[in-house]
Design an enzyme around this catalytic site. Structure first.
Site, PDB file in Angstrom:
ATOM      1  N   GLY A 158       0.838  -1.188   0.000  1.00 30.60           N
ATOM      2  CA  GLY A 158       0.000   0.000   0.000  1.00 30.60           C
ATOM      3  C   GLY A 158       0.872   1.238   0.000  1.00 30.60           C
TER       4      GLY A 158
ATOM      5  CD  GLN B 274       3.484   5.731   2.882  1.00 36.70           C
ATOM      6  OE1 GLN B 274       2.545   5.211   2.315  1.00 36.70           O
ATOM      7  NE2 GLN B 274       4.381   5.033   3.531  1.00 36.70           N
TER       8      GLN B 274
ATOM      9  CB  CYS C   7       5.042   2.064   7.900  1.00 38.26           C
ATOM     10  SG  CYS C   7       4.613   3.582   7.026  1.00 38.26           S
ATOM     11  CG  LEU C   8       6.854   0.942   1.974  1.00 38.84           C
ATOM     12  CD1 LEU C   8       6.205   1.234   0.625  1.00 38.84           C
ATOM     13  CD2 LEU C   8       8.032  -0.012   1.809  1.00 38.84           C
TER      14      LEU C   8
ATOM     15  CG  HIS D 163      -0.755   1.202   7.331  1.00 39.44           C
ATOM     16  ND1 HIS D 163       0.173   0.709   8.232  1.00 39.44           N
ATOM     17  CD2 HIS D 163      -0.046   1.996   6.472  1.00 39.44           C
ATOM     18  CE1 HIS D 163       1.371   1.202   7.933  1.00 39.44           C
ATOM     19  NE2 HIS D 163       1.266   1.976   6.866  1.00 39.44           N
ATOM     20  CD  GLU D 164      -1.278   2.468   2.774  1.00 40.37           C
ATOM     21  OE1 GLU D 164      -0.745   3.591   2.855  1.00 40.37           O
ATOM     22  OE2 GLU D 164      -0.639   1.412   2.912  1.00 40.37           O
TER      23      GLU D 164
ATOM     24  CG  HIS E 224       0.338   6.803   5.750  1.00 36.79           C
ATOM     25  ND1 HIS E 224       1.498   7.223   6.376  1.00 36.79           N
ATOM     26  CD2 HIS E 224       0.511   5.485   5.516  1.00 36.79           C
ATOM     27  CE1 HIS E 224       2.329   6.183   6.500  1.00 36.79           C
ATOM     28  NE2 HIS E 224       1.757   5.115   5.986  1.00 36.79           N
TER      29      HIS E 224
END
Ligand code: GNR
Ligand code: NI
Length: 173
Positions: A46, A51, A92-93, A134-135, A138
């Site tokens: 995702g 990000q 998480c990236l 999660h997204e 963000h």
């Protein structure tokens, strides 16, 4: 399409509340394509636009390991969540190489605009539900480490602040 750099903590841009998209035009579709390319290259399941430094309410997810089956959500809104919860070990990236358990609703319904600007709704469960939540977090400046104890979160952030300093970046805190 273009591969974009992924922001990591403690970059303050990850803490901003992202702006709704007014019209799903070619610029937004270009953004979505860049996000997909960046997500697959990472690799991740995702990605939220912030990000890659774009403060708009756009997310992409693809939790399928075998076939490419991306879902692109513009202005996503959670309209229902199940009472049943589920714990996943999240990553998480933007918080590289750190993983920890997070409890979230097991299922959710989400209203959004697709890449043609058409209103749609999906019901997600398991990993897809976890990833979408999660997204969407963000987009509101929330990271999965915010659900951990203050002790754990402080330890993780401190490590990244130290790394940023050592690499010469102007880090806050
Ligand atoms: O690649 C990712 N894996 C992942 C695993 C468990 C729960 C959430 C995620 S999302 C993450 C990519 C990312 O940082 N998206 O914002
Ligand atoms: Ni993330």
């Amino acid at each position: 399409m273009a591969l974009r750099e992924i922001l990591t903590v403690p970059d303050p841009r990850l803490r901003q509340v992202c702006k709704p998209v007014e019209t799903v035009d070619d610029d937004i579709r270009q953004l979505i394509d860049d996000m997909l390319e960046t997500m697959y290259a990472a690799p991740g399941i995702g990605l939220a636009a912030i990000q890659i430094g774009v403060p708009k309410r756009v997310i992409v997810v693809d939790v399928d390991e075998d076939i490419r089956d991306p879902v692109c959500l513009v202005n996503p809104e959670v309209v229902w969540t199940s009472d049943e919860k589920r714990v996943y070990e999240e990553g998480c990236l933007s918080v590289p190489e750190y993983f920890d358990d997070v409890e979230r609703p097991d299922r959710c319904r989400v209203r959004f605009l697709d890449r043609d600007g058409e209103p749609r709704e999906i019901e997600a469960e398991d990993l897809l539900a976890t990833c979408i939540q999660h997204e969407i977090d963000h987009l509101n400046g929330t990271l999965f480490i915010d659900y951990l104890s203050k002790l754990k979160r402080d330890r993780v952030v401190k490590k990244f602040v130290k790394q940023a300093r050592q690499s010469g970046a102007a880090a806050p805190l």
